[in-house]
Scaffold this active site. Structure first.
Site, PDB file in Angstrom:
ATOM      1  N   GLU A   1       7.441   8.570 -20.449  1.00  0.00           N
ATOM      2  CA  GLU A   1       7.142   9.237 -19.184  1.00  0.00           C
ATOM      3  C   GLU A   1       8.174  10.344 -18.961  1.00  0.00           C
ATOM      4  OE1 GLU A   1       5.053   5.664 -16.590  1.00  0.00           O
ATOM      5  OE2 GLU A   1       7.252   5.858 -16.565  1.00  0.00           O
TER       6      GLU A   1
ATOM      7  N   LYS B   1      -4.425  13.009 -39.729  1.00  0.00           N
ATOM      8  CA  LYS B   1      -3.673  14.038 -40.447  1.00  0.00           C
ATOM      9  C   LYS B   1      -3.792  13.777 -41.941  1.00  0.00           C
ATOM     10  CE  LYS B   1       0.401  15.023 -38.811  1.00  0.00           C
ATOM     11  NZ  LYS B   1       1.788  14.870 -38.290  1.00  0.00           N
TER      12      LYS B   1
ATOM     13  N   HIS C   1       2.384  -3.889 -21.595  1.00  0.00           N
ATOM     14  CA  HIS C   1       1.542  -2.788 -22.072  1.00  0.00           C
ATOM     15  C   HIS C   1       1.530  -2.700 -23.601  1.00  0.00           C
ATOM     16  CE1 HIS C   1       1.178  -1.715 -18.018  1.00  0.00           C
ATOM     17  NE2 HIS C   1       1.987  -0.678 -17.938  1.00  0.00           N
TER      18      HIS C   1
ATOM     19  N   ALA D   1       0.808  -1.226   0.000  1.00  0.00           N
ATOM     20  CA  ALA D   1       0.000   0.000   0.000  1.00  0.00           C
ATOM     21  C   ALA D   1       0.836   1.269   0.000  1.00  0.00           C
ATOM     22  CB  ALA D   1      -0.937  -0.006   1.211  1.00  0.00           C
TER      23      ALA D   1
ATOM     24  N   ASP E   1       9.103  -4.158 -18.024  1.00  0.00           N
ATOM     25  CA  ASP E   1       8.129  -3.370 -17.281  1.00  0.00           C
ATOM     26  C   ASP E   1       7.045  -2.790 -18.179  1.00  0.00           C
ATOM     27  OD1 ASP E   1       7.197  -2.091 -14.841  1.00  0.00           O
ATOM     28  OD2 ASP E   1       7.898  -0.217 -15.713  1.00  0.00           O
TER      29      ASP E   1
END
Length: 538
Positions: A344, A513, A368, A106, A363
């Site tokens: 990021e 575009k 992802h 947590a 990662d």
């Protein structure tokens, strides 16, 4: 109305790290549960909470009902859920059942930025049962008040930005006011102050349900202490317990063992959610599955990748398969290249111990981006059932050529300064070795060897501490053969390419575009953005 899921569990999981070209190592996909509500007079506020399949979610996102036939997934409409067996996810009857959510890890970044805000969003929209509690569990020493102070900084009440015009009374006519109010369907507050006060009340009510217990992840004694605190808050009601493991994969099995032996529900269900990555490679992924199944049944294990819940990722199949204008163009005949970008603008920010063991490829890229690529490149499934979606995604993965070393670039961010602000290098992190070679940036070109995508490069780019924060898919189409206007673009013909951009974050948008004549005398061409679907304006 409820949805019954008759399905089976597989003995192995499928993540990009466990992928192999051999058929026997391609296990079955499982559904990801999302909380939805339907009418049912038996539960809080006439809402019945059940498990619903989400097709755009990762492989093995949810475990399935034990004892069902192998390799099957069927849905059956049930008029009265009480008459037939089904698996509710968050069902609770008033004053009889408590849902206890335990966030393991947590104090970490994932919990603070993603999990607690997501739980509050569910609470804010009345998607959680009446009786629920949330316990944070981590090695850090803190009190309930300190936990609440930590997570309160990340909690916000989501509201359509156009509603602010109503709350600020900035409308010139009543017609515009009522049009916006009833088309946008803003919450019924007379002004911005009332909205903020209600939001603060919601946050306070949510924080009162949050508690904390400190302990080691491998200590059964500490989990027994957690169990005693849970029982005290559950007040003798039947309890269902959900453990969310926001910790590195090497701790999954220890947490599962301790939760099973010392903190399981005594009179309800116990379930465990684990986050990506599912191991470092194929073998460790299999070991992780075997370890978890030593303490949990398959129908107790939920595997998720939070990136798959992004709005534009879920919209990807809708865009492809419900719009005739795109489907004929979705192939090597018209597409020159596809770019999947995840950047990021911050570093690892205290996550060095975890990140240095995995790096940006494990990662971000192998979960992802690879999951997103599979959804983007898959053929039309037989149906929107989870198994049919899964089958088409696996076909894409099996058709991929092995990545060649010359098609990969890796890097690591260094220290920098901007005026009075200094940015530390990756190796300046306290938990990172000064000699670490773990990549924080990676770019790789992948090829799919099938009839639809043969020869089309798929470029994956992922990195930390870059100039901007964004996640997007850029589809660049081929140049027009014999284009009459080539000379208007000079030698850089790439500027003339049509490009479809699907921006996942921030400011979700889809825009196209295309080339256009600049108004006025002469023939000047504009290659800027033409068609724009900005989600925040919807």
């Amino acid at each position: 109305m409820a949805l019954r899921l008759n399905s089976s569990s597989s003995n192995s999981i499928l993540s990009p790290s466990s992928f192999s070209h051999e058929t026997q190592t391609i296990p079955k996909k499982k559904l990801l549960g999302i909380w939805v509500c339907t009418n049912d007079s038996r539960v809080h506020r006439n809402k019945h909470f059940e498990l619903k399949a989400s097709y755009a979610q990762p492989f093995n996102a949810v475990s399935l009902q034990a004892g069902a036939p192998v390799n099957s997934l069927t849905t059956e409409r049930i008029e009265n859920p009480a008459q037939k067996e089904y698996i509710p996810f968050l069902e609770t009857e008033k004053d009889e059942t408590t849902l206890s959510i335990v966030v393991i890890g947590a104090s970490g970044d994932l919990s603070r930025r993603k999990i607690f805000p997501a739980l509050f969003a569910l609470f804010n929209e009345d998607r959680l049962p009446e009786n629920f509690i949330i316990f944070g569990y981590a090695r850090s020493i803190m009190t309930d008040k300190e936990l609440r102070n930590m997570i309160s900084k990340t909690l916000t009440c989501r509201v359509d930005k156009r509603c602010y015009f109503i709350y600020l009374n900035l409308f010139e006519t009543k017609f515009i006011y009522f049009l916006t109010k009833y088309v946008v369907r803003c919450p019924d507050y007379s002004n911005l102050r009332d909205y903020r006060e209600n939001c603060n009340e919601k946050i306070d009510a949510f924080l009162k349900r949050c508690f904390y217990h400190s302990g080691q992840y491998s200590s059964e004694e500490h989990f027994l202490g957690l169990h005693k605190k849970l029982k005290g808050k559950e007040a003798g009601r039947r309890s269902n317990r959900l453990f969310y493991l926001a910790v590195p994969p090497n701790m999954f099995v220890d947490v599962a063992r301790c939760a099973k032996s010392r903190a399981s529900s005594e009179n309800g269900w116990t379930r465990v959610i684990i986050e990506k990555p599912f191991g470092r490679d194929t073998e460790s992924s299999r070991d992780l599955t075997r370890g978890l199944k030593g303490y949990l049944r398959e129908d107790q294990i939920f595997r998720i990748d939070h990136h798959m819940g992004k709005e534009l990722v879920e919209n990807l199949l809708v865009l492809r398969f419900s719009n005739l204008v795109f489907e004929p163009l979705w192939s090597r005949n018209y597409i020159h290249n596809v770019q999947l970008i995840f950047s990021e603008d911050f570093g690892i920010e205290g996550q060095g111990r975890y990140f240095d063991n995995y790096g940006v490829i494990r990662d971000i890229m192998q979960n992802h981006l690879l999951q997103t690529l599979a959804l983007f490149a898959m053929d039309t499934p037989v149906s929107l059932d989870a198994e049919d979606i899964r089958n088409e995604k696996v076909k894409v993965l099996r058709s991929m050529n092995p990545v060649q070393l010359e098609d990969v670039v890796v890097g690591q961010y260094k220290g920098d300064s901007d005026g009075n602000t200094s940015y530390p290098a990756y190796t300046d992190e306290m938990t990172v070795s000064k000699n670490s070679l773990t990549p924080t940036f990676a770019a790789a070109t992948l090829f799919i060897n099938n009839a639809r995508w043969d020869g089309v490069p798929f470029l994956m780019i992922a990195g930390k501490a870059l100039h901007s924060k964004r996640a997007e898919i850029r589809v660049q189409f081929k140049n027009v053969p014999g284009n009459l206007y080539n000379r208007k673009f000079g030698t850089d013909l790439d500027q003339a390419r049509n490009e479809l951009v699907i921006r996942i974050e921030p400011d979700e948008a889809i825009y196209l575009k295309f080339n256009n004549k600049v108004p006025g005398l002469g023939m000047r061409l504009d290659c800027g953005i033409g068609l724009n679907l900005l989600y925040k304006a919807r």
